[in-house]
Design a protein around this motif. Structure first.
Motif, short mmCIF file in Angstrom:
data_model
loop_
_atom_site.label_atom_id
_atom_site.label_comp_id
_atom_site.label_asym_id
_atom_site.label_seq_id
_atom_site.Cartn_x
_atom_site.Cartn_y
_atom_site.Cartn_z
N GLY A 249 0.81 -1.21 0.00
CA GLY A 249 0.00 0.00 0.00
C GLY A 249 0.85 1.26 0.00
N ILE A 250 1.91 1.26 0.81
CA ILE A 250 2.78 2.44 0.90
C ILE A 250 3.53 2.65 -0.41
N ILE A 251 3.98 1.55 -1.04
CA ILE A 251 4.66 1.66 -2.34
C ILE A 251 3.71 2.25 -3.37
N TYR A 252 2.45 1.80 -3.33
CA TYR A 252 1.44 2.30 -4.26
C TYR A 252 1.20 3.79 -4.05
N GLY A 325 -3.60 -1.02 1.61
CA GLY A 325 -2.83 -2.16 1.13
C GLY A 325 -3.27 -3.45 1.78
N PHE A 326 -3.57 -3.39 3.07
CA PHE A 326 -4.10 -4.55 3.79
C PHE A 326 -5.44 -4.98 3.21
N MET A 327 -6.30 -4.00 2.93
CA MET A 327 -7.62 -4.31 2.36
C MET A 327 -7.47 -5.00 1.01
N ALA A 328 -6.56 -4.48 0.17
CA ALA A 328 -6.38 -5.06 -1.16
C ALA A 328 -5.91 -6.50 -1.07
N ILE A 335 -5.29 -2.13 -5.38
CA ILE A 335 -5.49 -1.03 -4.42
C ILE A 335 -6.34 0.07 -5.04
N GLY A 336 -6.23 0.25 -6.34
CA GLY A 336 -7.00 1.29 -7.01
C GLY A 336 -8.50 1.13 -6.85
#
Length: 569
Positions: A249-252, A325-328, A335-336
């Motif tokens: 998630g953070i990378i995204y 990110g966890f949710m994805a 993530i989008g």
């Protein structure tokens, strides 16, 4: 310099003393509470993700340096130098541009009507967070439809075609069917939701008692409301970093996409975010600065508060996108598809995320308490700014007995009654129209342009720098004179023109586009504030006595040889 005034004393003519901050910390916390709000938590991370990740910082920092900090310093030091609220300060410093003060107060009034509705939503969510099972985590509620489908029972290895037709999530149904009772059209508002109306009344009651004694009460409340969100944000940041999928998630969130810099919309988003999150042109910074001691170092304060604001936005992105990110990862999707802007992030994506965590009630309470505190201090500091301006306009009428408290009560009741329109089934659409037109976008840009012109050219940038030197003991960098005269108005004008060129009807969600009558209503909201600039200018020219030369010297301070219009007390 001005001597400190006791809160409880009265002046020689029987007026209650205007008051000052009891300490510098109260001022810093009050301004931090005003400028650090919901936009830092949901709007900035989403814009960063949407507009190229880490590359978004290029236009963001450019607007911050050329527009954000110069205008922030301008408004704060204006209030401190004059010891007056937004309206009286502009009327004294630059009579021709007195309409800037009136326009900012109208924008504050619009903001008070709709912004507090977000807190009513959050308070309703908070009340549901104490149940044994979060109601948005399952489909066994009275408001759920047959199309409701919980991801908890979804096998991630199954094919997407196994999902029910027109499937909706329980968190979406809770938001639309229980909280909003959302209608499918904008034509009929429908009956008021008594639950939301009760939450709205509760929040207004809290705001009233936070502001009713002026800076005496506001200065104390900000110790809680301005610091508590940071505690909650830190807790959520630590929790989010420990979740599976957080790194992705953070990378995204930060992954740079240099090609996005060629898109003009990226620059537009960066500019509007600066104006939105820094509370520029709303008169609140001027009002808060007016309670400072005359020799307070407002120059360093402005740098410190601007740095705090942007750093909070940046850190909030880590807390939010680690959870996304966890949710994805949990749902096996990109993530989008879970990252949403505005209310979608605060009331759909994040509630869905906490429902997946161990002890979800704890994280739900933490999150919605943070949302309420972030919004509360912005709301009641805006109210304080409005009351300051009105009180400074009519001190002999208001600063006696309990008249200030009664006027504040009247303002709160009127704003509450108008806000009831937004707790109806069609209220979300009205909310979006208010949010888009009343005190953002074109309104903020136009006021920013004229503020820069008023100080840079009419009052005189060098003269204003000398005023700051008189207060702080040293002059601001010559760069600020350059910004006030050239860079800030040029950048704001270019952004405004671009926004008109790329204008399109407002999308209200669920496939709805704002009809002509709604767009017309929106532009009326915009004109209700902006139109006061030319109206006041004409009024000032017509009513100022004297010959043409004397009128010009009076309304254009930089032209005449008049002394500074406001002398330090």
């Amino acid at each position: 310099t001005r001597s400190r005034v006791s809160y409880c004393c009265s002046t020689k003519d029987g007026l209650q003393a205007r008051g000052q901050w009891a300490s510098k910390a109260e001022f810093l916390l009050a301004v931090a509470g005003q400028i650090i709000g919901l936009g830092n938590v949901w709007r900035f991370p989403y814009l960063c993700y949407k507009n190229g990740g880490g590359v978004f910082f290029v236009p963001y920092l450019l607007f911050l340096v050329l527009c954000g900090i110069p205008l922030f310093l301008l408004e704060t030091s204006l209030g401190q130098y004059t010891s007056l609220g937004g309206v009286s300060a502009w009327r004294n410093m630059c009579p021709l541009f007195g309409g800037l003060g009136y326009a900012s107060q109208v924008m504050i009034l619009h903001g008070c009507v709709y912004y507090i509705v977000i807190l009513a939503w959050a308070l309703l969510y908070l009340s549901y967070s104490f149940q044994a099972e979060l109601p948005w985590s399952h489909c066994n509620n009275t408001w759920n439809t047959k199309a409701c489908f919980s991801y908890h029972s979804y096998n991630q290895t199954a094919n997407a075609s196994s999902l029910p037709e027109n499937a909706t999530s329980p968190v979406m149904e809770f938001w639309e069917r229980e909280v909003l009772r959302l209608s499918s059209t904008l034509d009929g508002l429908g009956p008021i939701s008594w639950k939301l109306a009760l939450c709205l009344a509760t929040v207004w009651l809290i705001c009233y008692f936070c502001v009713w004694k002026g800076v005496k009460s506001t200065g104390k409340v900000v110790y809680l409301t301005a610091t508590f969100p940071y505690v909650m944000l830190f807790v959520l940041l630590v929790r989010g970093a420990t979740l599976p999928g957080a790194t992705q998630g953070i990378i995204y969130y930060l992954k740079p996409n240099v090609t996005r810099l060629a898109d003009p919309q990226v620059w537009m988003d960066a500019g509007t975010q600066i104006f939105f999150s820094y509370g520029i042109c709303l008169g609140s910074l001027t009002a808060l600065g007016s309670y400072n001691k005359y020799n307070n170092d407002c120059y360093k304060d402005s740098f410190m508060l601007c740095l705090l604001n942007s750093a909070t936005s940046f850190l909030a992105g880590f807390a939010i996108f680690s959870v996304l990110g966890f949710m994805a990862e949990e749902q096996g999707v990109d993530i989008g598809t879970v990252a949403q802007s505005g209310p979608g992030l605060a009331f759909i994506a994040y509630p869905r995320a906490v429902a997946m965590m161990p002890v979800p009630q704890l994280w739900a309470v933490c999150f919605f308490l943070m949302i309420i505190m972030l919004g509360l201090d912005t709301q009641f500091v805006s109210l304080e700014a409005l009351m300051t301006s009105v009180t400074d306009l009519y001190p002999h009428l208001i600063r006696r007995g309990h008249r200030r408290e009664l006027l504040l009560l009247f303002v709160c009741i009127v704003c509450f009654l108008v806000g009831l329109v937004m707790v109806t089934p069609g209220g979300l659409y009205v909310f979006q129209i208010y949010d888009h037109f009343s005190c953002s976008g074109a309104s903020l840009l136009l006021l920013s342009i004229f503020q820069s012109l008023a100080i840079g050219w009419v009052y005189g940038a060098e003269r204003f720098s000398a005023n700051i030197r008189d207060m702080t003991g040293y002059s601001p960098l010559p760069f600020f004179n350059l910004c006030w005269k050239y860079l800030t108005p040029i950048v704001c004008t270019a952004t405004f023109i671009f926004s008109l060129v790329r204008w399109s009807p407002l999308s209200l969600g669920k496939g709805l586009v704002a009809p002509v009558w709604a767009t017309t209503l929106g532009w009326i909201l915009t004109l209700s504030s902006v139109s006061l600039l030319p109206i006041w200018a004409i009024y000032a020219l017509v009513t100022t006595p004297g010959t043409l030369t004397q009128v010009i010297q009076c309304v254009f301070p930089a032209v005449g040889s008049l002394p500074n219009p406001v002398q330090p007390r």
